[in-house]
Scaffold this motif. Sequence first.
Motif, PDB file in Angstrom:
ATOM      1  N   MET A   1       0.829  -1.197   0.000  1.00  0.00           N
ATOM      2  CA  MET A   1       0.000   0.000   0.000  1.00  0.00           C
ATOM      3  C   MET A   1       0.866   1.250   0.000  1.00  0.00           C
ATOM      4  O   MET A   1       0.613   2.206  -0.717  1.00  0.00           O
ATOM      5  N   PHE A   2       1.918   1.249   0.816  1.00  0.00           N
ATOM      6  CA  PHE A   2       2.807   2.412   0.886  1.00  0.00           C
ATOM      7  C   PHE A   2       3.487   2.646  -0.455  1.00  0.00           C
ATOM      8  O   PHE A   2       3.593   3.773  -0.929  1.00  0.00           O
ATOM      9  N   MET A   3       3.957   1.546  -1.090  1.00  0.00           N
ATOM     10  CA  MET A   3       4.625   1.677  -2.387  1.00  0.00           C
ATOM     11  C   MET A   3       3.661   2.212  -3.431  1.00  0.00           C
ATOM     12  O   MET A   3       4.018   3.009  -4.291  1.00  0.00           O
ATOM     13  N   TRP A   4       2.397   1.771  -3.356  1.00  0.00           N
ATOM     14  CA  TRP A   4       1.390   2.263  -4.301  1.00  0.00           C
ATOM     15  C   TRP A   4       1.200   3.762  -4.160  1.00  0.00           C
ATOM     16  O   TRP A   4       1.175   4.508  -5.130  1.00  0.00           O
ATOM     17  N   ARG A   5       1.076   4.250  -2.933  1.00  0.00           N
ATOM     18  CA  ARG A   5       0.832   5.670  -2.713  1.00  0.00           C
ATOM     19  C   ARG A   5       2.010   6.518  -3.165  1.00  0.00           C
ATOM     20  O   ARG A   5       1.848   7.633  -3.649  1.00  0.00           O
ATOM     21  N   CYS A   6       3.222   5.985  -2.989  1.00  0.00           N
ATOM     22  CA  CYS A   6       4.414   6.765  -3.302  1.00  0.00           C
ATOM     23  C   CYS A   6       4.760   6.736  -4.786  1.00  0.00           C
ATOM     24  O   CYS A   6       5.395   7.655  -5.282  1.00  0.00           O
ATOM     25  N   SER A   7       4.362   5.678  -5.493  1.00  0.00           N
ATOM     26  CA  SER A   7       4.913   5.446  -6.818  1.00  0.00           C
ATOM     27  C   SER A   7       3.945   5.701  -7.959  1.00  0.00           C
ATOM     28  O   SER A   7       4.377   6.059  -9.051  1.00  0.00           O
ATOM     29  N   PHE A   8       2.657   5.495  -7.770  1.00  0.00           N
ATOM     30  CA  PHE A   8       1.719   5.545  -8.881  1.00  0.00           C
ATOM     31  C   PHE A   8       0.695   6.656  -8.682  1.00  0.00           C
ATOM     32  O   PHE A   8       0.114   6.795  -7.612  1.00  0.00           O
ATOM     33  N   LYS A   9       0.491   7.412  -9.741  1.00  0.00           N
ATOM     34  CA  LYS A   9      -0.462   8.517  -9.723  1.00  0.00           C
ATOM     35  C   LYS A   9      -1.571   8.202 -10.721  1.00  0.00           C
ATOM     36  O   LYS A   9      -1.491   8.554 -11.895  1.00  0.00           O
ATOM     37  N   LEU A  10      -2.606   7.516 -10.254  1.00  0.00           N
ATOM     38  CA  LEU A  10      -3.683   7.081 -11.140  1.00  0.00           C
ATOM     39  C   LEU A  10      -5.056   7.497 -10.631  1.00  0.00           C
ATOM     40  O   LEU A  10      -6.070   6.955 -11.067  1.00  0.00           O
ATOM     41  N   ALA A  11      -5.089   8.440  -9.722  1.00  0.00           N
ATOM     42  CA  ALA A  11      -6.368   8.925  -9.212  1.00  0.00           C
ATOM     43  C   ALA A  11      -7.086   9.739 -10.292  1.00  0.00           C
ATOM     44  O   ALA A  11      -6.451  10.270 -11.210  1.00  0.00           O
ATOM     45  N   PRO A  12      -8.404   9.857 -10.210  1.00  0.00           N
ATOM     46  CA  PRO A  12      -9.152  10.606 -11.238  1.00  0.00           C
ATOM     47  C   PRO A  12      -8.685  12.039 -11.422  1.00  0.00           C
ATOM     48  O   PRO A  12      -8.794  12.584 -12.527  1.00  0.00           O
ATOM     49  N   ASP A  13      -8.180  12.669 -10.367  1.00  0.00           N
ATOM     50  CA  ASP A  13      -7.728  14.051 -10.490  1.00  0.00           C
ATOM     51  C   ASP A  13      -6.266  14.159 -10.921  1.00  0.00           C
ATOM     52  O   ASP A  13      -5.730  15.262 -11.021  1.00  0.00           O
ATOM     53  N   GLU A  14      -5.617  13.023 -11.196  1.00  0.00           N
ATOM     54  CA  GLU A  14      -4.202  13.030 -11.567  1.00  0.00           C
ATOM     55  C   GLU A  14      -3.957  12.621 -13.018  1.00  0.00           C
ATOM     56  O   GLU A  14      -2.946  13.001 -13.606  1.00  0.00           O
ATOM     57  N   VAL A  15      -4.858  11.830 -13.594  1.00  0.00           N
ATOM     58  CA  VAL A  15      -4.707  11.378 -14.979  1.00  0.00           C
ATOM     59  C   VAL A  15      -6.056  11.462 -15.686  1.00  0.00           C
ATOM     60  O   VAL A  15      -7.086  11.746 -15.062  1.00  0.00           O
ATOM     61  N   GLU A  16      -6.050  11.201 -16.983  1.00  0.00           N
ATOM     62  CA  GLU A  16      -7.296  11.197 -17.743  1.00  0.00           C
ATOM     63  C   GLU A  16      -8.214  10.077 -17.258  1.00  0.00           C
ATOM     64  O   GLU A  16      -7.773   9.098 -16.657  1.00  0.00           O
ATOM     65  N   GLU A  17      -9.480  10.225 -17.564  1.00  0.00           N
ATOM     66  CA  GLU A  17     -10.475   9.277 -17.055  1.00  0.00           C
ATOM     67  C   GLU A  17     -10.214   7.854 -17.532  1.00  0.00           C
ATOM     68  O   GLU A  17     -10.414   6.891 -16.789  1.00  0.00           O
ATOM     69  N   VAL A  18      -9.744   7.705 -18.773  1.00  0.00           N
ATOM     70  CA  VAL A  18      -9.508   6.369 -19.309  1.00  0.00           C
ATOM     71  C   VAL A  18      -8.373   5.661 -18.576  1.00  0.00           C
ATOM     72  O   VAL A  18      -8.314   4.427 -18.543  1.00  0.00           O
ATOM     73  N   PHE A  19      -7.481   6.425 -17.952  1.00  0.00           N
ATOM     74  CA  PHE A  19      -6.347   5.845 -17.234  1.00  0.00           C
ATOM     75  C   PHE A  19      -6.596   5.725 -15.735  1.00  0.00           C
ATOM     76  O   PHE A  19      -5.908   4.966 -15.056  1.00  0.00           O
ATOM     77  N   SER A  20      -7.546   6.459 -15.217  1.00  0.00           N
ATOM     78  CA  SER A  20      -7.745   6.509 -13.768  1.00  0.00           C
ATOM     79  C   SER A  20      -8.406   5.232 -13.263  1.00  0.00           C
ATOM     80  O   SER A  20      -9.118   4.537 -13.992  1.00  0.00           O
ATOM     81  N   VAL A  21      -8.155   4.951 -11.991  1.00  0.00           N
ATOM     82  CA  VAL A  21      -8.719   3.762 -11.362  1.00  0.00           C
ATOM     83  C   VAL A  21      -8.783   4.000  -9.861  1.00  0.00           C
ATOM     84  O   VAL A  21      -7.948   4.712  -9.295  1.00  0.00           O
ATOM     85  N   ALA A  22      -9.783   3.426  -9.234  1.00  0.00           N
ATOM     86  CA  ALA A  22      -9.904   3.535  -7.779  1.00  0.00           C
ATOM     87  C   ALA A  22      -8.757   2.784  -7.114  1.00  0.00           C
ATOM     88  O   ALA A  22      -8.440   1.654  -7.491  1.00  0.00           O
ATOM     89  N   GLN A  23      -8.150   3.426  -6.139  1.00  0.00           N
ATOM     90  CA  GLN A  23      -6.958   2.856  -5.513  1.00  0.00           C
ATOM     91  C   GLN A  23      -7.225   1.481  -4.914  1.00  0.00           C
ATOM     92  O   GLN A  23      -6.475   0.530  -5.168  1.00  0.00           O
ATOM     93  N   GLN A  24      -8.292   1.349  -4.136  1.00  0.00           N
ATOM     94  CA  GLN A  24      -8.553   0.080  -3.461  1.00  0.00           C
ATOM     95  C   GLN A  24      -8.856  -1.033  -4.453  1.00  0.00           C
ATOM     96  O   GLN A  24      -8.463  -2.189  -4.254  1.00  0.00           O
TER      97      GLN A  24
END
Length: 253
Positions: A1-24
């Motif tokens: 979980m820590f590595m995910w938060r630090c390394s990947f930016k895939l939240a809806p407000d960080e990338v386009e909708e087609v790339f975004s995904v819910a973290q959990q």
Amino acid sequence: MFMWRCSFKLAPDEVEEVFSVAQQRLVDQTSALLELAADTWILTGRRPFPLFLAAVYVAWQSLNPLARMKYSLMKFCKIAKAPEQLWCKSKDTINKRLNELLEVLCKLGRELPWVRPTDIQMNTVTTLVEDILKHRKALLILAVKHYEKQLEETQTSQYSESELSDSKSSVQTQCKSPPDEEDEGCELPPDHWGKRHLFLPPCVRSQKRLKINEAPLEVTGDEDISDSEIESYIRSEEEIKLFAKARKKICKY
């Protein structure tokens, strides 16, 4: 979980909708893929991060496969703004773990009753990841049973063929180049016991490469020494003066 938060930016407000995904959702899918990798020995004896990144990539693709299958692993890392120091130096190893994970998914995907085995390909198997993970325990059992049954049916023919090609295969499986850090080695000979199992640990799945025995250097002490080499050991006048000056200073103390 820590590595995910630090390394990947895939939240809806960080990338386009087609790339975004819910973290959990991505974490759950990645965890299930890692459990499958552990069940099929992919993780055994390996560094965890390359497989972790491969699992995240497959999980991300599987959550919207039709729109994301065209994006490569390296493209995904750039989309997710993953720090280059995490993946750039290990690209080859990550791709190896990715291929191994996709190969396992293909083997299990062919056991799905509503899918034709010939339609399962490594570049499209992500469309079936959710079904495979949902039924992975049953699919693992089916895959092993079908593999063992296939071996029994072809045991006689394989044995006769292995006798004919025994001399050739024994030569081909002896690799003479030194192994890399993540090298998979040579293929198993036809009569190896590992051929009877569908999933194997990395140390069993392939033979280790034979190391080249380098000839020892023979030094007798009577070798000729060139004039240029002798001159390199003789101090110049400047070096002699500096040495004498330093020696005087040392003697004072």
